[in-house]
Design an enzyme around this catalytic site. Structure first.
Site, PDB file in Angstrom:
ATOM      1  N   MET A  57       0.847  -1.201   0.000  1.00  0.00           N
ATOM      2  CA  MET A  57       0.000   0.000   0.000  1.00  0.00           C
ATOM      3  C   MET A  57       0.881   1.249   0.000  1.00  0.00           C
ATOM      4  O   MET A  57       0.432   2.336   0.389  1.00  0.00           O
ATOM      5  CB  MET A  57      -0.926   0.000   1.217  1.00  0.00           C
ATOM      6  CG  MET A  57      -1.909  -1.181   1.184  1.00  0.00           C
ATOM      7  SD  MET A  57      -3.428  -0.893   2.110  1.00  0.00           S
ATOM      8  CE  MET A  57      -2.802  -0.563   3.729  1.00  0.00           C
ATOM      9  N   ALA A  90       4.081   3.844   1.049  1.00  0.00           N
ATOM     10  CA  ALA A  90       4.747   4.292   2.279  1.00  0.00           C
ATOM     11  C   ALA A  90       5.805   3.241   2.656  1.00  0.00           C
ATOM     12  O   ALA A  90       5.841   2.733   3.775  1.00  0.00           O
ATOM     13  CB  ALA A  90       3.752   4.520   3.416  1.00  0.00           C
ATOM     14  N   HIS A 110       9.493  -3.563   3.467  1.00  0.00           N
ATOM     15  CA  HIS A 110       9.118  -3.786   2.068  1.00  0.00           C
ATOM     16  C   HIS A 110      10.359  -4.091   1.224  1.00  0.00           C
ATOM     17  O   HIS A 110      10.338  -4.937   0.337  1.00  0.00           O
ATOM     18  CB  HIS A 110       8.421  -2.542   1.492  1.00  0.00           C
ATOM     19  CG  HIS A 110       7.121  -2.217   2.156  1.00  0.00           C
ATOM     20  ND1 HIS A 110       6.973  -1.162   3.022  1.00  0.00           N
ATOM     21  CD2 HIS A 110       5.905  -2.811   2.083  1.00  0.00           C
ATOM     22  CE1 HIS A 110       5.718  -1.108   3.444  1.00  0.00           C
ATOM     23  NE2 HIS A 110       5.055  -2.096   2.899  1.00  0.00           N
ATOM     24  N   SER A 144       4.400   1.128   8.207  1.00  0.00           N
ATOM     25  CA  SER A 144       4.129   2.456   7.640  1.00  0.00           C
ATOM     26  C   SER A 144       3.446   3.339   8.678  1.00  0.00           C
ATOM     27  O   SER A 144       3.588   4.560   8.659  1.00  0.00           O
ATOM     28  CB  SER A 144       3.229   2.312   6.412  1.00  0.00           C
ATOM     29  OG  SER A 144       3.832   1.416   5.496  1.00  0.00           O
TER      30      SER A 144
HETATM   31  O1  PAF Z   1      -0.035  -5.793   3.746  1.00  0.00           O
HETATM   32  C1  PAF Z   1      -0.446  -4.874   2.999  1.00  0.00           C
HETATM   33  O2  PAF Z   1       0.245  -3.882   2.761  1.00  0.00           O
HETATM   34  C2  PAF Z   1      -1.846  -4.970   2.412  1.00  0.00           C
HETATM   35  O3  PAF Z   1      -2.730  -5.556   3.296  1.00  0.00           O
HETATM   36  C3  PAF Z   1      -1.880  -5.676   1.050  1.00  0.00           C
HETATM   37  C4  PAF Z   1      -1.442  -7.132   1.170  1.00  0.00           C
HETATM   38  C5  PAF Z   1      -0.982  -4.949   0.071  1.00  0.00           C
HETATM   39  C6  PAF Z   1      -3.312  -5.677   0.501  1.00  0.00           C
HETATM   40  O4  PAF Z   1      -3.792  -4.381   0.331  1.00  0.00           O
END
Ligand code: PAF
Length: 286
Positions: free
Chosen positions: A30, A32, A37, A186
């Site tokens: 999502m 940020a 990540h 985030s």
């Molecule tokens: O973990 C996340 O960032 C969200 O829940 C995802 C898996 C991208 C789904 O919107």
């Protein structure tokens, strides 16, 4: 890195890669983005020939009183990070593209979606599974990478993939922590200096439980009691849940065995944070 804003463009780009015989690793996000990540993208790069990512703040997984409107957005910085890590395709759709007027279909993992975070965030996991199913249909990845930090999300996605026969391998990546132990999120961006210090109590509570379990305590009630007591030490932190569950079905356990998932959620000010730890027997050296 090519940025694809439409479903057709992203699907076409990923299909072309697959036709070249490339194994595609997918990291849905999502935005940020933080070091957690980055570790997912690196894991995807290590085991796949090409990495695809998505940035989509999914309105379906936010409750009406939650932080959708103020969820941190840093698209340009995120693109730079993904590019730096060698991502080939980024899918960044609009809400209208993902959910055209009249959308009426949901994917729900019954019986699991109302556990842990699902209990305090009704509808959250239904939103997650619906968007992840859609993203899998667009990208058609060989493997998809998720953080262990969202342990309930991971278990629910694994179940969805199994139940609906998605031909995708789900890979869990370890939690990435700040130097003082706070799990990267985030939402840490919402914390002020005092709250940032208080937030470490989540990890501290997990470590207390781990130590007790390693000392031989197996009764969930005792272990949970110690975890909750640690959270209570930090007066301005409000506990949401402290549970020990089976990591596959998220059912609470009473006798905590190897592999038990200790999970905590708490509000630090208005910010809801989660953290967890899997209890592991020390492996005896031969
Ligand atoms: O973990 C996340 O960032 C969200 O829940 C995802 C898996 C991208 C789904 O919107």
């Amino acid at each position: 890195m090519k940025i694809c804003n439409s479903i057709e463009e992203m699907r076409g780009a990923c299909r072309a890669l697959r036709h070249e015989g490339k194994r595609i690793g997918f990291v849905p996000t999502m935005g940020a983005l933080h070091e957690g990540h980055r570790s997912l993208v690196r894991a995807a790069g290590d085991s796949c020939d090409a990495v695809a990512a998505s940035i989509f703040v999914n309105p379906l997984q936010f409750g009406p009183k939650e932080d959708l409107g103020k969820y941190p957005r840093s698209f340009d910085r995120d693109c730079a990070l993904l590019e730096e890590e060698g991502v080939e395709f980024l899918f960044a759709p609009t809400v209208e593209d993902m959910y055209p007027a009249g959308s009426a279909t949901w994917v729900t993992v019954e019986g699991m979606s109302d556990k842990l975070d699902g209990r305090s965030r009704p509808g959250h996991f239904r939103g997650v599974t619906t968007v992840v199913a859609k993203l899998f249909h667009v990208v058609e990845p060989d493997a998809a990478f998720f953080g262990q930090k969202d342990a309930a999300q991971l278990a629910i996605i694994r179940r969805m993939v199994r139940d609906l026969n998605f031909p995708v391998e789900i890979v869990a990546c370890p939690i990435v922590r700040e130097a003082d132990g706070l799990a990267m999120s985030s939402r840490n961006a919402y914390l002020d200096t005092a709250q940032r210090k208080q937030a470490i109590v989540l990890y501290r509570s997990l470590l207390r439980v781990k130590k007790l379990w390693e000392g031989g305590e197996r009764r969930a009630e005792e272990l949970i009691g110690v975890g909750k007591a640690e959270i209570a030490q930090e007066k301005s932190v409000r506990l949401d849940y402290f549970e020990i569950v089976d990591p596959e079905n998220l059912d609470p356990v009473s006798n905590v065995r190897d592999g038990g998932l200790v999970a905590v959620a708490a509000f630090v000010g208005a910010t809801r944070l989660i953290d967890n730890l899997v209890l592991k027997e020390a492996v005896a050296l031969a």
